[in-house]
Each structure stands twice: as structure tokens, then as C-alpha cells.
Design an enzyme around this catalytic site. Sequence first.
Site, PDB file in Angstrom:
ATOM      1  N   ASP A 116      11.017   0.481  -0.164  1.00 51.68           N
ATOM      2  CA  ASP A 116      12.367  -0.327  -0.156  1.00 51.68           C
ATOM      3  C   ASP A 116      12.504  -0.948   1.199  1.00 51.68           C
ATOM      4  OD1 ASP A 116      12.712   0.625  -2.486  1.00 51.68           O
ATOM      5  OD2 ASP A 116      14.296   1.989  -2.039  1.00 51.68           O
ATOM      6  N   LEU A 173       4.489  -0.343 -11.325  1.00 47.40           N
ATOM      7  CA  LEU A 173       3.138  -1.099 -10.691  1.00 47.40           C
ATOM      8  C   LEU A 173       3.149  -1.438  -9.151  1.00 47.40           C
ATOM      9  CD1 LEU A 173       2.903  -3.423 -13.760  1.00 47.40           C
ATOM     10  CD2 LEU A 173       1.377  -1.482 -13.116  1.00 47.40           C
ATOM     11  N   GLN A 174       4.392  -2.168  -8.894  1.00 49.20           N
ATOM     12  CA  GLN A 174       4.637  -2.347  -7.487  1.00 49.20           C
ATOM     13  C   GLN A 174       4.501  -1.487  -6.438  1.00 49.20           C
ATOM     14  OE1 GLN A 174       8.820  -3.770  -7.159  1.00 49.20           O
ATOM     15  NE2 GLN A 174       8.948  -2.766  -8.910  1.00 49.20           N
ATOM     16  N   GLY A 195      10.514   8.258  -4.117  1.00 52.03           N
ATOM     17  CA  GLY A 195       9.488   7.355  -4.963  1.00 52.03           C
ATOM     18  C   GLY A 195       8.232   7.102  -4.260  1.00 52.03           C
TER      19      GLY A 195
HETATM   20  O1  F6P Z   1      13.251   4.501  -3.466  1.00 47.35           O
HETATM   21  C1  F6P Z   1      12.229   3.926  -3.975  1.00 47.35           C
HETATM   22  C2  F6P Z   1      12.083   3.480  -5.219  1.00 47.35           C
HETATM   23  O2  F6P Z   1      10.892   3.075  -5.812  1.00 47.35           O
HETATM   24  C3  F6P Z   1      13.238   2.306  -5.437  1.00 47.35           C
HETATM   25  O3  F6P Z   1      12.882   1.017  -5.147  1.00 47.35           O
HETATM   26  C4  F6P Z   1      13.726   2.424  -6.849  1.00 47.35           C
HETATM   27  O4  F6P Z   1      14.824   1.984  -7.238  1.00 47.35           O
HETATM   28  C5  F6P Z   1      13.573   3.872  -7.042  1.00 47.35           C
HETATM   29  O5  F6P Z   1      12.447   4.276  -6.321  1.00 47.35           O
HETATM   30  C6  F6P Z   1      13.042   4.441  -8.602  1.00 47.35           C
HETATM   31  O6  F6P Z   1      12.871   5.809  -8.704  1.00 47.35           O
HETATM   32  P1  F6P Z   1      12.545   6.597  -9.788  1.00 47.35           P
HETATM   33  O7  F6P Z   1      11.250   6.219  -9.697  1.00 47.35           O
HETATM   34  O8  F6P Z   1      13.155   7.951  -9.525  1.00 47.35           O
HETATM   35  O9  F6P Z   1      13.212   6.130 -11.245  1.00 47.35           O
END
Ligand code: F6P
Length: 409
Positions: A143, A301-302, A12
Site C-alpha cells: 500500500d 496477483l499484485q 498482507g
Molecule cells: O494491506 C495490504 C493489502 O494487500 C491491502 O492493499 C488490501 O486491501 C488488503 O491487504 C487485503 O487484505 P486481505 O488479504 O486480508 O484480504
Amino acid sequence: MKGNIVVGQSGGPTAVINASVAGVYSAAKKLGVKKVYGMVHGIEGFLEDRLCDLDDYIHGEADVELLKRTPSAFLGSCRFKMPKIEGHEDVYEKVFEIMEKHDIECLFYCGGNDSMDTVKMLSDYAAAHNKPQRFMGVPKTIDNDLPVTDHCPGYGSAAKYIATSIKEIIRDNESFGAKKPTICIVEIMGRNAGWLTAAAALAKGEDCSGVDAIYLPEKTFDMDAFMDKVKHLAETKSSVVIAVSEGVKIADGRYVCEVANENVPVDAFGHKQMSGTAAYLAQQIAAETGLKTRAIEFSTLQRAATHMASLTDINEAFQVGADALKAANDGKTGMMITLDRNGDDPYQCGTSAYDIHAIANVERPVPAEWITEDGCGLNEGYEKYARPLIMGELTPMMVNGLPRHLVRK
Ligand code: F6P
């Protein structure tokens, strides 16, 4: 360093992951490294020989500054799990073949737990097969759940966005002063670690009453206790704002979002894609109490809000990139750069290189001693830890009223 290097981004994105690429690039250029390649879409793209030359995009300090202000993964990201070595030697050999083809001496990978697994697998393979190439991990994850390091680049900026937005939501929700409050449920990312959701606690200050409850995945989620809490708050307050982690689980081990939707998709690492917790809880509250509810999912967004990034975070993201380059130049491999806090007042933080085996695939939760006794809040231990990480701002470069970004074509 005699050869070239390659840097990749994985998992992510964050608001500052590009600052780490800028750090690797700038340090490499200072050391006279000839070519700094970028992996297009992480190791997945690298295996297809999809590389770019960063000199095609960075033409001086102004572009480095723009890259630091650009959200998402400039090089492109991926969620690709390296297969186990046995039976898949061809995949590993391919990585080394491409490294040799481009005279790449060291590979830098910016990412979280899963990406550090890639660094571990590749450096283990190199060691087992007497290959000279080196592999370094550059930490990144909103995270904040990588072990050993005090915190992870990306976290401070996401926390700053969350605390800011929560503050604005509270301001809005308080404006009506109605007899019956609107119950606002805000869903925050972070998977199985509550670090990001904890950042909702930072909204509280002399001009903000703060959130009314915070639900972290570190504590089992009890639907009845949650509903009792909401009812009590609704009787005593004219505005109720509650932060919930996307990763909250009920006693039988299911995520709350799975209660709402049994068919949650799963990624290459077996992670469930979480979403819908706030919507589900808001629906349950509306059905049981008849109160007006609002569900807000911060979602992308975050992790993309570079306009609200923390300067501390940007600088540290740059630093871990630059220090990974220096460590590799000193001959290190199979390691990740960690952020080591040396003081809180004033906040001071250094870096070191740490064995990747102690880091890959390990998730670090929020310490129990920072969670309040009722399980729905954070105490001053967390505030002391997190506040320095959200400090400072870096003004975006504005064009036509909007932040400008560096884009790979
Ligand atoms: O690992 C980072 C993260 O932003 C998590 O907080 C979140 O659950 C995940 O990635 C979301 O992943 P994706 O963008 O693949 O749905």
C-alpha cells in the site's frame, strides 16, 4: 548481541517480505547471533509459542537467495491486533515469558501500519515495566502508506507488476480496433491510499498509450462524472482501459464496493475487506451504455508476483531487515527502519531508524500535487518518484518451467 532473536511477518504479504527476513537473518549470522527464530504466523502464533529455527531451512547463501525469490510470508502471516494494555496485561506478559524462555533479546516485526502498532505497544510495555527486551519494526506494505519513510518495501514490486499487466491489458484491448470499444475496468489494491493504483500511470511509454483514467481514493468518486467520462472515451477511442482503486468512496463516505454489497466483511483492525468495485462499475457501464465491458481485479496477483519483482525493491527489503538488526545491536528499540531517498538521478537511498510512535497507525496518502487537475491522472512528479522503485529484475530460479520457492514445512 548476547541472546537470540525472533523475526515475524504480519499483514498482507508482498513479493519481497521474505527478502526482509533474509536481511535480518544474514545480518544476525554475520554478527554471531546464536539462534534466529521465526514466528509462525506472526505475533498470534508467537503467543502460542509457535516458533521455528531458521537454520532448519537456510543452509547457506543459496537458500538465502531462494528466500529472496519466494513470494508470500515464508513464516506465515496474521492479522492480529494487540489488545489495549489495561486489563490485558496477561497477553503482554505472555510475550515476555516466551521471549525469556527462548532467551530472545530482540523481536523484529515486518509489516505495515497495523504491525507497527504491535511494535509500539510491545516497546511501550517494555519501557513501562523495565523489561530489557527490544522491539524493531521492519517496513513492508504494497500500500506504500507508512509515513516518514520515502517508500515501503513491497511497493516497487507490486507497482512493477501492475504497470506491466496494465500495459499487457492495453495491448490486448487495442487489438480488435472495433468501432465500439471494450471498456476494461481494472481494480487495484491499496485500501485508503492510492499509491498502488497510481502505478497504472507507469504503463505509458513510447510503446504504450497508457490508461485512459485513474481513480484514486484520495478523490471523492462521482458516479455521474465517471459515467460521462466513460461515454466520452467510448465515442473517441477504440480501446478504453481505466484503473480504479479498491478504496474509492462516494460522497456519503461509502466505498463503491459497499454500494455493490452492503455486507462487506471486516478484519481484526476494523478494515473492510474490499473487492468487487471493478465488477460493479463494469455492470453499471454495460447497463447504461450497452457497451462490452470487462472487469479485472488484480487481487492477490499484485502482491505475490515475485517473478516480476523489482530488484531495487528486493535489495531495499533485504537492507531494511539487515539495518533493523544492526540498530537493535546498537541498543535501539521502539523504532522502525525508514528508507531515506538522497537523490533521483542517479537514484540513491539510505536508511535510518525512526521513533515508532510517529509511524504506527498513520496512513500517508498520495500528495495532492501529484494528482492531475481533473482528478483522474498522475503527473510527472509521481513518475519521478515511482520510476526508480520499479527498476531492475532478479531472475527466478526455475524448476520444471516454473519459479522455485523456499517452503517452511
Ligand atoms: O494491506 C495490504 C493489502 O494487500 C491491502 O492493499 C488490501 O486491501 C488488503 O491487504 C487485503 O487484505 P486481505 O488479504 O486480508 O484480504
